[in-house]
Scaffold this motif. Structure first.
Motif, PDB file in Angstrom:
ATOM      1  N   VAL A   1       0.827  -1.214   0.000  1.00 14.95           N
ATOM      2  CA  VAL A   1       0.000   0.000   0.000  1.00 14.95           C
ATOM      3  C   VAL A   1       0.857   1.257   0.000  1.00 14.95           C
ATOM      4  O   VAL A   1       0.535   2.252  -0.664  1.00 14.95           O
ATOM      5  CB  VAL A   1      -0.947  -0.004   1.224  1.00 14.95           C
ATOM      6  N   SER A   2       1.978   1.228   0.738  1.00 16.14           N
ATOM      7  CA  SER A   2       2.810   2.424   0.890  1.00 16.14           C
ATOM      8  C   SER A   2       3.631   2.760  -0.346  1.00 16.14           C
ATOM      9  O   SER A   2       4.281   3.814  -0.377  1.00 16.14           O
ATOM     10  CB  SER A   2       3.752   2.243   2.087  1.00 16.14           C
ATOM     11  N   GLY A   3       3.636   1.880  -1.350  1.00 17.58           N
ATOM     12  CA  GLY A   3       4.399   2.152  -2.561  1.00 17.58           C
ATOM     13  C   GLY A   3       5.873   1.840  -2.447  1.00 17.58           C
ATOM     14  O   GLY A   3       6.681   2.316  -3.258  1.00 17.58           O
ATOM     15  N   MET A   4       6.269   1.025  -1.463  1.00 15.05           N
ATOM     16  CA  MET A   4       7.676   0.679  -1.311  1.00 15.05           C
ATOM     17  C   MET A   4       8.201  -0.080  -2.522  1.00 15.05           C
ATOM     18  O   MET A   4       9.373   0.066  -2.893  1.00 15.05           O
ATOM     19  CB  MET A   4       7.870  -0.161  -0.049  1.00 15.05           C
ATOM     20  N   SER A   5       7.352  -0.893  -3.146  1.00 19.08           N
ATOM     21  CA  SER A   5       7.789  -1.657  -4.319  1.00 19.08           C
ATOM     22  C   SER A   5       8.203  -0.729  -5.448  1.00 19.08           C
ATOM     23  O   SER A   5       9.219  -0.943  -6.114  1.00 19.08           O
ATOM     24  CB  SER A   5       6.670  -2.587  -4.775  1.00 19.08           C
ATOM     25  N   SER A   6       7.428   0.320  -5.660  1.00 20.61           N
ATOM     26  CA  SER A   6       7.744   1.278  -6.718  1.00 20.61           C
ATOM     27  C   SER A   6       9.028   2.036  -6.419  1.00 20.61           C
ATOM     28  O   SER A   6       9.870   2.242  -7.300  1.00 20.61           O
ATOM     29  CB  SER A   6       6.576   2.258  -6.882  1.00 20.61           C
ATOM     30  N   ALA A   7       9.203   2.443  -5.156  1.00 17.89           N
ATOM     31  CA  ALA A   7      10.414   3.177  -4.775  1.00 17.89           C
ATOM     32  C   ALA A   7      11.653   2.306  -4.944  1.00 17.89           C
ATOM     33  O   ALA A   7      12.697   2.785  -5.418  1.00 17.89           O
ATOM     34  CB  ALA A   7      10.295   3.652  -3.326  1.00 17.89           C
ATOM     35  N   LEU A   8      11.544   1.031  -4.580  1.00 24.92           N
ATOM     36  CA  LEU A   8      12.678   0.116  -4.726  1.00 24.92           C
ATOM     37  C   LEU A   8      13.056  -0.058  -6.194  1.00 24.92           C
ATOM     38  O   LEU A   8      14.241  -0.028  -6.553  1.00 24.92           O
ATOM     39  CB  LEU A   8      12.328  -1.238  -4.113  1.00 24.92           C
ATOM     40  N   PHE A   9      12.066  -0.229  -7.041  1.00 28.65           N
ATOM     41  CA  PHE A   9      12.362  -0.426  -8.461  1.00 28.65           C
ATOM     42  C   PHE A   9      12.960   0.836  -9.080  1.00 28.65           C
ATOM     43  O   PHE A   9      13.922   0.751  -9.862  1.00 28.65           O
ATOM     44  CB  PHE A   9      11.092  -0.820  -9.212  1.00 28.65           C
TER      45      PHE A   9
ATOM     46  N   ALA B   1      14.316  -8.419  -4.471  1.00 28.64           N
ATOM     47  CA  ALA B   1      15.067  -8.779  -3.262  1.00 28.64           C
ATOM     48  C   ALA B   1      14.731  -7.823  -2.124  1.00 28.64           C
ATOM     49  O   ALA B   1      14.514  -8.244  -0.981  1.00 28.64           O
ATOM     50  CB  ALA B   1      16.565  -8.756  -3.557  1.00 28.64           C
ATOM     51  N   GLY B   2      14.680  -6.523  -2.426  1.00 31.62           N
ATOM     52  CA  GLY B   2      14.360  -5.546  -1.394  1.00 31.62           C
ATOM     53  C   GLY B   2      12.945  -5.688  -0.888  1.00 31.62           C
ATOM     54  O   GLY B   2      12.691  -5.625   0.330  1.00 31.62           O
ATOM     55  N   PHE B   3      11.993  -5.912  -1.800  1.00 24.09           N
ATOM     56  CA  PHE B   3      10.609  -6.052  -1.386  1.00 24.09           C
ATOM     57  C   PHE B   3      10.394  -7.366  -0.634  1.00 24.09           C
ATOM     58  O   PHE B   3       9.596  -7.427   0.304  1.00 24.09           O
ATOM     59  CB  PHE B   3       9.683  -5.992  -2.603  1.00 24.09           C
ATOM     60  N   GLY B   4      11.138  -8.412  -1.027  1.00 22.05           N
ATOM     61  CA  GLY B   4      11.039  -9.681  -0.323  1.00 22.05           C
ATOM     62  C   GLY B   4      11.470  -9.573   1.125  1.00 22.05           C
ATOM     63  O   GLY B   4      11.008 -10.337   1.983  1.00 22.05           O
ATOM     64  N   ALA B   5      12.364  -8.606   1.412  1.00 17.20           N
ATOM     65  CA  ALA B   5      12.841  -8.417   2.781  1.00 17.20           C
ATOM     66  C   ALA B   5      11.755  -7.882   3.709  1.00 17.20           C
ATOM     67  O   ALA B   5      11.905  -7.947   4.933  1.00 17.20           O
ATOM     68  CB  ALA B   5      14.041  -7.468   2.794  1.00 17.20           C
TER      69      ALA B   5
ATOM     70  N   PHE C   1      17.573   7.668  -1.767  1.00 21.51           N
ATOM     71  CA  PHE C   1      17.077   8.192  -0.490  1.00 21.51           C
ATOM     72  C   PHE C   1      15.619   7.800  -0.260  1.00 21.51           C
ATOM     73  O   PHE C   1      15.188   7.627   0.893  1.00 21.51           O
ATOM     74  CB  PHE C   1      17.216   9.722  -0.462  1.00 21.51           C
ATOM     75  N   ASP C   2      14.861   7.635  -1.328  1.00 24.37           N
ATOM     76  CA  ASP C   2      13.439   7.315  -1.194  1.00 24.37           C
ATOM     77  C   ASP C   2      13.180   5.916  -0.644  1.00 24.37           C
ATOM     78  O   ASP C   2      12.047   5.606  -0.269  1.00 24.37           O
ATOM     79  CB  ASP C   2      12.735   7.458  -2.554  1.00 24.37           C
ATOM     80  N   VAL C   3      14.220   5.058  -0.613  1.00 22.18           N
ATOM     81  CA  VAL C   3      13.999   3.695  -0.105  1.00 22.18           C
ATOM     82  C   VAL C   3      14.388   3.567   1.365  1.00 22.18           C
ATOM     83  O   VAL C   3      14.414   2.458   1.899  1.00 22.18           O
ATOM     84  CB  VAL C   3      14.779   2.648  -0.935  1.00 22.18           C
ATOM     85  N   TRP C   4      14.631   4.689   2.045  1.00 21.61           N
ATOM     86  CA  TRP C   4      15.029   4.591   3.448  1.00 21.61           C
ATOM     87  C   TRP C   4      13.990   3.882   4.322  1.00 21.61           C
ATOM     88  O   TRP C   4      14.374   3.180   5.280  1.00 21.61           O
ATOM     89  CB  TRP C   4      15.349   5.980   4.022  1.00 21.61           C
ATOM     90  N   PRO C   5      12.677   3.997   4.036  1.00 17.70           N
ATOM     91  CA  PRO C   5      11.735   3.244   4.887  1.00 17.70           C
ATOM     92  C   PRO C   5      11.948   1.741   4.819  1.00 17.70           C
ATOM     93  O   PRO C   5      11.805   1.037   5.823  1.00 17.70           O
ATOM     94  CB  PRO C   5      10.359   3.635   4.325  1.00 17.70           C
TER      95      PRO C   5
ATOM     96  N   VAL D   1       4.617   4.170   7.940  1.00 25.29           N
ATOM     97  CA  VAL D   1       5.169   4.721   6.698  1.00 25.29           C
ATOM     98  C   VAL D   1       4.055   4.975   5.693  1.00 25.29           C
ATOM     99  O   VAL D   1       3.992   6.044   5.053  1.00 25.29           O
ATOM    100  CB  VAL D   1       6.230   3.768   6.106  1.00 25.29           C
ATOM    101  N   ALA D   2       3.156   3.998   5.549  1.00 24.05           N
ATOM    102  CA  ALA D   2       2.027   4.162   4.630  1.00 24.05           C
ATOM    103  C   ALA D   2       1.124   5.306   5.060  1.00 24.05           C
ATOM    104  O   ALA D   2       0.628   6.073   4.226  1.00 24.05           O
ATOM    105  CB  ALA D   2       1.232   2.851   4.555  1.00 24.05           C
TER     106      ALA D   2
END
Length: 437
Positions: free
Chosen positions: A78-86, A109-113, A223-227, A260-261
């Protein structure tokens, strides 16, 4: 018919139910209660066993970690972390040959974590990465195969729901299993990136290129992937350092991703409701499979099948490495037909006693952890092995334009990478265990 004979005949009965497309949880549940009823020979004893097994299964405090990790994955989506990681991975790798595909693997890999589910990782990252892969001229089969393989990282890189289940079944330390999975998970991601590099050299028309991104934009995307880094470091690091238990860590992770979301404004009331319902549905499905496996394994224990099998294998004098290899091949084949959770729940109570009797030159705890990581990897390979790998079908649903035959051809490159990694980890157990020493 003796309980032992009932136990052996239950395997073909279970397979028949599975091939008749009965849900695996229901198939194990029916074989379990049927076997217990016949083995106990009386309704009163059978009902007592059914009651005690159900209570024992669901009263385990360790199981509370499962809905917490699932909720953490829902909030992360929901928070869009997948998009930020990519976007961050694409900014640093996208200009290389095959770089956008490498970025997709890195993002998986990052989203799997913070997700812990292979199917969820594959489905979520497909929504983000497929349009970009198409935009830069990547072939359909190569794109879908990359995302299917990248999705398997969701369950290997900790935290992982399957590792929690394995820890409960074998009475191992969850934190140590998470630590042991970390290096094999990184090796998997690195192996996939090397595979992508080799694939685009062999098939140069399968991938396009994109312009390099300025460094200030790269660091801004990073920097956007800090969460993600904060949540992963807090959960896994906190568990490993002993700040809190795995269950507490899962709760901290769920709360952290939720905050975060909420801070990003994406956690609306509708999104919260949808996340909770999805978590409840997934938890109910997993818990029913656990109940079915618990009843079936209780029947097998009563029938003495695992003990007899273990004694027979040890008595034959087979080499420990030969037995291990046969078990891993079994997992590789049946992993194509069953989901990883069902495979672990069904087979670990049978195979673990066998492996525990073999001498691999290490302590029982290290052997159990090493074996668990190997099993998890091989079962996950089954998710991308044609013709019935589950991740392949998930990606095919996301991309109807690409014939699944093209995905099959391209994914064999990633399967080869996985098999080479399994051989490496079998030959050198220290790669898995060195963080525990």
């Amino acid at each position: 018919m003796s309980p032992l004979e009932l136990g052996f005949w239950s395997f073909p009965a279970l397979l028949v139910l599975i091939f008749l497309r009965a849900p695996i949880g229901l198939a194990m549940f029916l074989c379990g209660i049927g076997g217990l009823y016949l083995a106990t020979g009386g309704t009163a004893m059978f009902m007592a066993k059914l009651k005690s097994e159900t209570y024992t299964t669901f009263s385990s405090y360790s199981l509370t970690i499962i809905p917490m990790f699932l909720l953490m994955g829902q909030f992360a989506t929901v928070s869009g972390m997948s998009s930020a990681l990519f976007k961050a991975a694409e900014a640093w790798l996208g200009h290389r040959r095959g770089g956008v595909a490498m970025a997709a693997v890195g993002a998986c890999a990052g989203f799997g974590a913070i997700c812990g589910s292979s199917l969820a990782t594959a489905a979520t990252m497909s929504k983000v990465a497929l349009p970009e892969l198409r935009r830069y001229g990547y072939s359909g089969g190569f794109s879908t195969a990359t995302l299917a393989a990248g999705g398997t990282l969701g369950i290997l890189i900790p935290p992982s729901v399957i590792l929690v289940i394995y820890a409960i079944l074998t009475e191992q330390n969850i934190a140590k299993l998470f630590a042991a999975a970390f290096v094999p998970g990184l090796l998997a991601a690195l192996g996939y990136m090397i595979t992508i590099s080799l694939y685009v050299r062999y098939n140069p028309k399968s991938a396009g290129t994109r312009e390099p991104v300025e460094y200030d934009e790269r660091f801004r995307a990073l920097f956007d992937v800090w969460p993600v880094l904060l949540v992963f470091g807090l959960v896994v690091g906190g568990i490993y350092l002993g700040w809190f238990t795995p269950t507490e860590g899962a709760a901290v992770g769920a709360a952290g991703t939720g905050l975060v979301a909420l801070a990003k404004g994406s956690l609306t009331w509708a999104a919260l409701k949808e996340s909770v319902i999805a978590t409840a549905q997934s938890s109910a499905m997993i818990f029913f499979i656990i109940l079915g496996a618990g009843l079936y394994n209780s029947f097998l224990a009563l029938s003495q099948v695992p003990q007899e099998l273990s004694g027979w294998v040890v008595g034959q004098g087979f080499s420990p490495w030969m037995v291990l290899s046969l078990i891993l091949v079994f997992y590789l084949i049946f992993g194509c037909l069953m989901d990883s959770l069902s495979m672990i729940l069904l087979t670990i109570p049978i195979f673990f006693p066998v492996v525990s009797q073999l001498d691999f030159g290490m302590s029982p705890e290290h052997m159990a952890i090493w074996f668990g990581i190997l099993v998890l990897i091989v079962v996950e390979v089954g998710l991308i092995t044609p013709p019935v790998g589950m991740n392949l079908f998930i990606i095919n649903v996301m991309d109807r334009e690409t014939p699944i035959s093209e995905t099959y051809k391209a994914v064999l490159w990633f399967v080869t990478s996985d098999i080479l990694r399994v051989i490496l980890l079998v030959l050198f157990p220290s790669i898995t265990l060195f963080l525990l020493t």
